[in-house]
Design a protein around this motif. Structure first.
Motif, PDB file in Angstrom:
ATOM      1  N   GLY A  95      -2.803  -4.753  -2.510  1.00 46.66           N
ATOM      2  CA  GLY A  95      -2.364  -4.394  -3.856  1.00 46.66           C
ATOM      3  C   GLY A  95      -0.952  -3.844  -3.839  1.00 46.66           C
ATOM      4  O   GLY A  95      -0.509  -3.262  -2.851  1.00 46.66           O
ATOM      5  N   ALA A  96      -0.248  -4.005  -4.947  1.00 50.45           N
ATOM      6  CA  ALA A  96       1.154  -3.596  -5.022  1.00 50.45           C
ATOM      7  C   ALA A  96       1.341  -2.096  -4.978  1.00 50.45           C
ATOM      8  O   ALA A  96       2.440  -1.613  -4.710  1.00 50.45           O
ATOM      9  CB  ALA A  96       1.767  -4.153  -6.315  1.00 50.45           C
ATOM     10  N   ASP A  97       0.275  -1.322  -5.227  1.00 57.98           N
ATOM     11  CA  ASP A  97       0.404   0.134  -5.312  1.00 57.98           C
ATOM     12  C   ASP A  97       0.111   0.855  -4.006  1.00 57.98           C
ATOM     13  O   ASP A  97       0.068   2.084  -3.967  1.00 57.98           O
ATOM     14  CB  ASP A  97      -0.538   0.677  -6.400  1.00 57.98           C
ATOM     15  N   ALA A  98      -0.114   0.128  -2.931  1.00 58.66           N
ATOM     16  CA  ALA A  98      -0.444   0.751  -1.641  1.00 58.66           C
ATOM     17  C   ALA A  98       0.640   1.735  -1.213  1.00 58.66           C
ATOM     18  O   ALA A  98       1.826   1.493  -1.410  1.00 58.66           O
ATOM     19  CB  ALA A  98      -0.630  -0.324  -0.576  1.00 58.66           C
ATOM     20  N   THR A  99       0.205   2.847  -0.610  1.00 59.22           N
ATOM     21  CA  THR A  99       1.133   3.887  -0.165  1.00 59.22           C
ATOM     22  C   THR A  99       1.101   4.046   1.352  1.00 59.22           C
ATOM     23  O   THR A  99       0.168   3.588   2.017  1.00 59.22           O
ATOM     24  CB  THR A  99       0.786   5.239  -0.802  1.00 59.22           C
TER      25      THR A  99
END
Length: 354
Positions: A95-99
């Protein structure tokens, strides 16, 4: 590269943890929440780490980068790519929101893992808010009651059960000078035999996957060594985007449907007779299985060959991660007691007993 939202928000996170300790309130630690499907469902008040973000330091000549936990993983990769460097373990984002914090907490590695190492292998140091209400830099501040543990690396794969990772220093490496992906027509039994043979030879293989019909290889290194390996192995040229699609579960194989299992196996394990459909990764050491079979049945077969099985679909079984032997669970309990004595961090995410 400095982002306008880069900020040290650790004091606020520490305050939230101390308030939770005072009220004995469980906390559900999350960043981008891209790995929420892994592990047991846990309750508690959400502790969102995304406000604590930014690259703290990066000197490409030293091959070390330090970033705060809420830094988007895509941003970290972008900074490294600009300097022609990379995280060799290829952690997936899902996902694009991975940290960055989620990357460490989940400890997941991509196709290059057997040849370069895991996320844990590249962790040099961390800062962590513990369940004692302290913000510690492991390696700089020493906790005598947990001496003997490499605490920074223990955070990799801990799924937030030991503390809030606020900052991490990682070893990075230069990107390969040459990369070529090829595809060979052979069945899975033959592919596993060939991979075992090639592992004993100086071939520049950095990824190997069998999709049920063909063996896909990635060759990386100097231009001459990659060309020589291609001449020797043959095969059709494969679009290099295959590896990112494999890593991020974008291949057709990973379409939602049957429960998905990750099987971690010893090197050179032959093809296993299991109900369902399999995809071989990591040169055979990791296999993906889509099946409706019972968790206990799957694990009974995997345990016989010295492996373990993780369920990647929520709600399929009460213990998505491989149940631990009594002695090993005792170590987990002891470590949890030392770092999170009130058990407020992601209670039950890994195991019901934790």
């Amino acid at each position: 590269m400095q982002h306008e939202r880069d900020i040290d928000h650790s004091a606020a996170l520490l305050e939230e943890v101390n308030q939770a300790l005072h009220g004995n309130t469980p906390l559900r630690i999350q960043g981008g929440n891209s790995k929420a499907f892994l592990g047991r469902i846990t309750g508690g008040e959400v502790l969102d780490t995304r406000s604590h973000r930014g690259i703290v330091s990066y000197d490409p000549t030293e091959l070390v980068i330090t970033a705060r936990c809420g830094t988007p993983l895509a941003e970290l990769n972008e900074v490294l790519a600009a300097a022609q460097q990379m995280l060799p373990c290829e952690p997936p984002s899902f996902g694009a929101d991975a940290t960055v914090g989620g990357m460490i907490a989940s400890g997941l590695s991509g196709p290059r893992r057997p040849w370069s190492g895991s996320v844990r292998d590249f962790v040099l140091g961390t800062r962590v808010i513990t369940g004692l209400g302290k913000h510690l830099r492991f390696g700089g501040e020493v906790m005598k009651n947990v001496a003997g543990y490499d605490l920074s690396r223990l955070m990799a794969g801990s799924y937030g059960c030991l503390g809030v990772i606020t900052e991490v220093s990682l070893k990075v490496l230069p990107t390969p000078r040459q990369t070529l992906s090829i595809s060979l027509d052979m069945d899975s039994d033959r592919a596993l035999l060939r991979l075992a043979e090639w592992a004993q030879q100086p071939l520049p293989i950095s990824a190997a996957c069998h999709d049920g019909q063909r063996l896909h290889l990635r060759l990386e290194g100097g231009e001459g060594s990659v060309a020589a390996a291609h001449d020797r192995l043959g095969g059709e040229v494969l679009d290099g985007g295959f590896w990112a699609d494999l890593n991020e579960h974008r291949l057709d194989f990973f379409d939602k449907g049957q429960p998905l299992w990750r099987l971690s196996l010893p090197n050179n394990t032959p093809r296993l007779s299991l109900p369902g459909v399999q995809l071989i990764d990591w040169g055979g050491a990791q296999r993906w299985l889509k099946t409706d079979a019972d968790a206990a049945f799957i694990r009974s077969i995997i345990e016989k060959v010295g492996g373990h099985a993780t369920c990647y679909r929520p709600g399929v079984c009460d213990s998505p991660f491989q149940p631990l032997p009594v002695a090993l669970m005792r170590y987990h309990h002891n470590l949890k007691q030392q770092l999170d004595p009130q058990a407020i961090f992601n209670p039950g995410r890994l195991y019901a007993e934790l």
